[in-house]
Design a protein around this motif. Structure first.
Motif, short mmCIF file in Angstrom:
data_model
loop_
_atom_site.label_atom_id
_atom_site.label_comp_id
_atom_site.label_asym_id
_atom_site.label_seq_id
_atom_site.Cartn_x
_atom_site.Cartn_y
_atom_site.Cartn_z
N THR A 683 0.80 -1.22 0.00
CA THR A 683 0.00 0.00 0.00
C THR A 683 0.84 1.27 0.00
O THR A 683 0.32 2.35 -0.32
CB THR A 683 -0.91 0.03 1.24
OG1 THR A 683 -0.09 0.10 2.43
CG2 THR A 683 -1.79 -1.21 1.30
N GLY A 684 2.09 1.17 0.39
CA GLY A 684 2.92 2.36 0.50
C GLY A 684 2.65 3.16 1.75
O GLY A 684 3.11 4.31 1.86
N ARG A 685 1.94 2.62 2.71
CA ARG A 685 1.57 3.33 3.93
C ARG A 685 2.65 3.16 4.99
O ARG A 685 3.17 2.07 5.18
CB ARG A 685 0.22 2.78 4.44
CG ARG A 685 -0.30 3.46 5.69
CD ARG A 685 -1.73 3.00 5.98
NE ARG A 685 -1.82 1.55 6.03
CZ ARG A 685 -1.60 0.84 7.12
NH1 ARG A 685 -1.27 1.44 8.28
NH2 ARG A 685 -1.71 -0.47 7.10
N GLN A 686 2.99 4.25 5.70
CA GLN A 686 3.97 4.17 6.78
C GLN A 686 3.36 3.44 7.97
O GLN A 686 2.21 3.68 8.35
CB GLN A 686 4.44 5.56 7.20
CG GLN A 686 5.51 5.52 8.29
CD GLN A 686 6.10 6.90 8.58
OE1 GLN A 686 6.28 7.69 7.67
NE2 GLN A 686 6.39 7.17 9.85
N LEU A 687 4.14 2.55 8.58
CA LEU A 687 3.70 1.77 9.72
C LEU A 687 4.29 2.35 11.00
O LEU A 687 5.52 2.39 11.17
CB LEU A 687 4.13 0.31 9.56
CG LEU A 687 3.60 -0.42 8.33
CD1 LEU A 687 4.20 -1.82 8.25
CD2 LEU A 687 2.08 -0.48 8.36
N GLY A 688 3.43 2.76 11.90
CA GLY A 688 3.89 3.24 13.20
C GLY A 688 4.66 4.55 13.12
O GLY A 688 4.74 5.22 12.08
N GLU A 689 5.26 4.88 14.24
CA GLU A 689 6.04 6.11 14.35
C GLU A 689 7.48 5.85 13.88
O GLU A 689 7.95 4.72 13.88
CB GLU A 689 6.06 6.59 15.80
CG GLU A 689 4.71 7.02 16.32
CD GLU A 689 4.16 8.22 15.56
OE1 GLU A 689 4.98 9.13 15.24
OE2 GLU A 689 2.97 8.25 15.29
N PRO A 690 8.18 6.91 13.47
CA PRO A 690 9.60 6.74 13.10
C PRO A 690 10.40 6.16 14.27
O PRO A 690 10.11 6.44 15.44
CB PRO A 690 10.05 8.16 12.77
CG PRO A 690 8.79 8.90 12.45
CD PRO A 690 7.71 8.29 13.30
N LEU A 691 11.40 5.36 13.93
CA LEU A 691 12.30 4.80 14.94
C LEU A 691 13.39 5.83 15.21
O LEU A 691 14.20 6.15 14.33
CB LEU A 691 12.90 3.48 14.44
CG LEU A 691 11.86 2.44 13.94
CD1 LEU A 691 12.57 1.16 13.49
CD2 LEU A 691 10.84 2.15 15.02
N ILE A 692 13.40 6.37 16.43
CA ILE A 692 14.27 7.50 16.75
C ILE A 692 15.32 7.05 17.75
O ILE A 692 15.04 6.34 18.71
CB ILE A 692 13.44 8.65 17.35
CG1 ILE A 692 12.42 9.14 16.31
CG2 ILE A 692 14.35 9.80 17.78
CD1 ILE A 692 11.48 10.19 16.84
N GLY A 693 16.54 7.49 17.54
CA GLY A 693 17.65 7.16 18.43
C GLY A 693 18.96 7.70 17.91
O GLY A 693 19.80 8.18 18.68
N HIS A 694 19.13 7.66 16.59
CA HIS A 694 20.36 8.21 16.01
C HIS A 694 20.38 9.73 16.19
O HIS A 694 19.34 10.40 16.11
CB HIS A 694 20.44 7.87 14.52
CG HIS A 694 20.83 6.44 14.25
ND1 HIS A 694 22.10 5.96 14.49
CD2 HIS A 694 20.10 5.39 13.77
CE1 HIS A 694 22.14 4.68 14.16
NE2 HIS A 694 20.95 4.30 13.72
N THR A 695 21.55 10.26 16.43
CA THR A 695 21.71 11.71 16.62
C THR A 695 22.33 12.38 15.41
O THR A 695 22.64 13.57 15.46
CB THR A 695 22.59 11.98 17.85
OG1 THR A 695 23.87 11.35 17.66
CG2 THR A 695 21.93 11.43 19.10
#
Length: 813
Positions: A683-695
């Motif tokens: 579908t091209g739909r984003q799943l969930g929130e972005p994975l954040i941790g890298h600075t």
């Protein structure tokens, strides 16, 4: 090189108790049986090489833009000497750059001649690494007070006066401006920096006259005056038109005169002005009746002594020597042999500066060859010279001359008319040429801007075997010699290395030689062609190559393609390579035949930065990510987009990978916006929130299964590697430190025991990390060139592109 890197890796592994990694095979120079040795030690491009025989053993001499010269034992690879081959400039404190060198034998003693950007030519003893003297520019011989003297000048304008009978130096005059006749005696005018001009007696070496601080000139009624005033003495007025002292009161004489304030000093001899020094001009002005002593055609590299060309050499003990410069053939060790002329044989003989059209070029006489870095004229310098080589072929003197289009023509040395075939093969300018006898044949060796070394049979004009590859930059110079009966070529490279090649094996060894890319390997991948697992590589040389994963043999003919990103897929039952061109168009080619599956089509990206492939319900698809912050999905059977462009990242998308989550195909992307994102592929739909941790920027991602759970591994410019559980969106364990490495320097492979191992590149090193246990998975593997690309391969192996070469790495048992 493979043996050396494996040896280092085993040593490290033993010390740490870790498993080591080995290269199952390599392509290019790493597998070429003709490569004898790679010499490393310079910190800048190596621009010239020469060979010599010292005490019965062959040596290599290399000159680099780091202003050093190295002398190596060719048989063992030991570096015998490293020296700075010229003193630093007093103003910049930098040593002048080395631009060329040659080896000669004088009276049976091997010497090294180095030529420097400041115009100096120096001599060195290759056995001790110490200075053996300097070649100087000759002016002429003079008869002075019943003694025959020779005048010579260095590149720094230092004039030397030598007794022709004894070779001893009679005088030295730095910063010489000119030589004049003054009252029947010869004088030298010098002009040191930040000092008034001085006048010296050439015969005695003593200063004549005095330098007086001066003011002026004053102009009055068309006449010119200057005033000198020494401490404790009354000012004096000098008539600059008649160059004499005036008995006049300065204040009264110059009351109505106009002053220009240009003079800084006067040099006065016997009460008359002979030199004027100016504030804003480097060269002083000689005035009066000093007659110049003319030297026809100026200083010269060679002089004529009774119809013989000679060079002037100042030895380390500051004694003048004469070299006889015959047009002798080059010896089997690649050097010319000269004899010095006994001083008694030269004493009293005419020594003149020949006319330019009759001068023998010193470099041609010494080496019989020139490379493209050596400019013509009295000063050495980096210029667009023409590479050439003089030799005797079938009893005829010929010259090999490099043409602008990369070809080499063989011409008669006297008439320059064509003689024999044109050597065609280089794709760019040829920098250097040398030749060597091998059995009954004569071979030519050429180096080029195309980063290759080629060997030619001059009788047939045919190239001998595949090009010699391995240098990762331009190849500036080549020299040949004989080692243990084998003819050897030594090459100098932009990549700071010197390499030695066995020319007796010039035809190559088909079982071992794997000629590869001639420029950097930009991307690597694996696929299956006709049931055989192959490695696919794309290079900056605009070729795509395939290799059998197990043997390293060539799996199909190279394909022509300009590639900025690459992946493999299966379309219509055929293995294909999907490449992104610099103009962001996509190309799909069958690997076995090179046939295009579609006509190239635009991707819509400004620039494609990453590409991957997968199957969606049996349909082959490609995923592209670009500088426009967008990810696109393509049907490879039609070349059409499957879904609308995927948007969400706020900066360029640098990496993309695929996985399966809950039975559905998903895509994982990383971006300069410091996030990792997960997308539903159908579908091209984003799943969930972005994975954040890298600075900092995310530069690489890979996917795998760990403990039954789908995971993503991401690498960032913040020098960390992070593991993510794709089902929960949570980070697994703490971030692990990683070296900076190259952007796409991450690959994950499953070992035979089920453990996951990640490979990360850091300059010349590949490091391994056990993702299952969270610890190192073996010792670092060292490579001779920087790593540009990594990919996982079946069987727990990794494919690595380093420099212009490829290797398959596996863990040693």
């Amino acid at each position: 090189m493979k043996e050396r890197s494996d040896h280092v890796s085993r040593d490290v592994a033993a010390s740490l108790g870790l498993a080591s990694w080995r290269a199952d095979w390599t392509c290019g120079s790493g597998s070429d049986p003709r490569l004898l040795r790679c010499f490393k030690g310079h910190d800048a491009p190596v621009v010239a090489v020469a060979t010599a025989v010292v005490d019965g053993r062959p040596v290599v001499v290399s000159a680099s833009r780091d202003a050093t010269m190295c002398i190596w034992d060719l048989a063992t690879g030991e570096r015998l000497h490293t020296l700075t081959a010229a003193p630093p400039d007093p103003m910049s404190l930098l040593s002048p750059e080395l631009v060329a060198l040659a080896t000669v034998a004088v009276d049976g003693q091997p010497l090294v001649l180095t030529c420097h950007e400041d115009g100096t030519a120096r001599l060195w003893d290759p056995e001790t690494g110490r200075s053996a003297g300097e070649l100087v520019l000759g002016l002429a011989r003079l008869d002075m007070d019943g003694r025959h003297v020779v005048l010579a000048i260095g590149a720094d304008r230092t004039l030397g006066v030598w007794d022709q009978a004894t070779g001893s130096r009679l005088g030295v005059f730095p910063w010489m401006v000119g030589i004049r006749e003054l009252d029947g005696r010869k004088v030298v005018v010098t002009s040191p920096p930040d000092h008034p001009a001085q006048v010296w007696d050439l015969a005695t070496g003593r200063e004549v006259g005095e330098c007086l601080p001066a003011e002026g000139p004053w102009t009055l009624e068309g006449r010119h005056f200057a005033v000198t005033g020494e401490e404790g003495q009354a000012p004096r007025v000098w008539d600059l038109d008649r160059h004499v002292l005036l008995a006049a009161d300065p204040q009264e004489l110059l009351a109505d005169a106009e002053c220009y304030d240009e003079l800084s000093a006067l040099t006065v001899v016997d009460g008359r002005v002979v030199v004027l020094s100016f504030r804003h001009e480097e060269a002083p002005q000689v005035v009066g009746d000093l007659a110049p002593i003319a030297f026809p055609d100026g200083p010269s590299e060679t002089l004529i002594l009774e119809e013989r060309s000679v060079a002037l050499v100042v030895s380390a003990d500051q004694t003048l020597r004469f070299w006889n410069l015959p047009t002798s053939p080059i010896g089997p060790d690649g050097t010319r042999s000269f004899r010095s002329i006994p001083l008694e044989a030269a004493e009293g003989k005419g020594l003149i500066n020949a006319a330019p059209e009759n001068r023998a070029g010193l470099w041609t006489l010494v080496s019989a060859r020139t490379n493209g870095l050596l400019a013509t004229g009295l000063r050495w310098g980096i210029g667009a010279g023409v590479a050439s080589r003089s030799l005797v072929l079938d009893d005829l003197p010929v010259s090999l001359i490099a043409e602008p289009d990369g070809t080499i023509t063989v011409r008669h040395a006297l008439s320059l008319s064509p003689s024999g075939s044109v050597l065609t093969g280089h794709t760019d300018r040829v920098w250097a040429i040398d030749s060597a006898p091998v059995g009954t044949r004569t071979l030519a060796v050429t180096t080029s801007r195309d980063r290759t070394v080629r060997v030619w049979d001059l009788a047939t004009g045919e190239q001998e075997g595949e090009p010699l590859t391995g240098h990762t930059g331009q190849v500036w110079d080549v020299a040949t010699t004989v080692v243990d009966g084998r003819c050897v070529a030594v090459t100098a490279g932009e990549d700071h290395t010197v390499r030695a090649w066995d020319l007796t094996a010039a035809r190559g060894d088909g079982d071992r030689l794997r000629a590869g890319h001639t420029e950097s390997v930009l991307a690597v991948a694996t696929t299956v062609v006709d049931g055989v697992t192959v490695v696919v590589t794309a290079g900056a040389d605009h070729t795509v190559r395939t290799w059998d994963l197990t043997t390293g043999s060539r799996a199909s003919d190279p394909l022509s393609a300009e590639v900025s990103a690459m992946t493999t897929a299966v379309v219509g039952g055929h293995a294909v390579v999907v490449t992104a061109a610099p103009d962001a168009t996509l190309h799909i080619l069958e690997l076995a035949t090179g046939r295009p599956v579609h006509r190239p089509f635009p991707s819509g990206h400004g620039r494609i930065l990453a590409i991957a492939s997968t199957a969606l319900d049996g349909l082959p698809v490609a995923l592209t990510a670009g500088s426009d912050r967008v990810v696109r999905v393509w049907d490879l059977t039609t070349g059409q987009p499957l879904v609308a462009p995927l948007t969400g990242h706020s900066s360029r998308v640098t990496t993309v990978a695929t996985a399966v989550l809950g039975g559905r195909p998903v895509m994982v992307t990383g971006s300069w916006d410091k996030t990792v994102r997960l997308w539903d592929l159908p579908t091209g739909r984003q799943l969930g929130e972005p994975l954040i941790g890298h600075t900092d920027w995310v530069t690489a991602v890979a996917t795998a299964t760990l403990g039954g759970a789908p995971i993503a591994i991401s690498k960032g410019r913040d020098r960390t590697v992070r593991l993510w559980n794709l089902s929960t969106g949570q980070q697994i364990r703490d971030a692990q430190a990683a070296e900076s490495g190259s952007d796409n320097s991450l690959a994950v492979s499953a070992m035979a025991d089920g453990r996951l191992v990640a490979a990360l590149a850091d300059d010349h090193t590949v490091r391994f990390h056990d993702l299952t246990a969270g610890c190192p998975a073996g010792s670092d593997h060292l490579l001779p060139f920087p790593v540009h690309s990594l990919a996982a391969a079946p069987g727990g192996r990794f494919v690595v592109g380093f420099g212009c070469e490829v290797a398959v790495l596996s863990r040693a048992s």
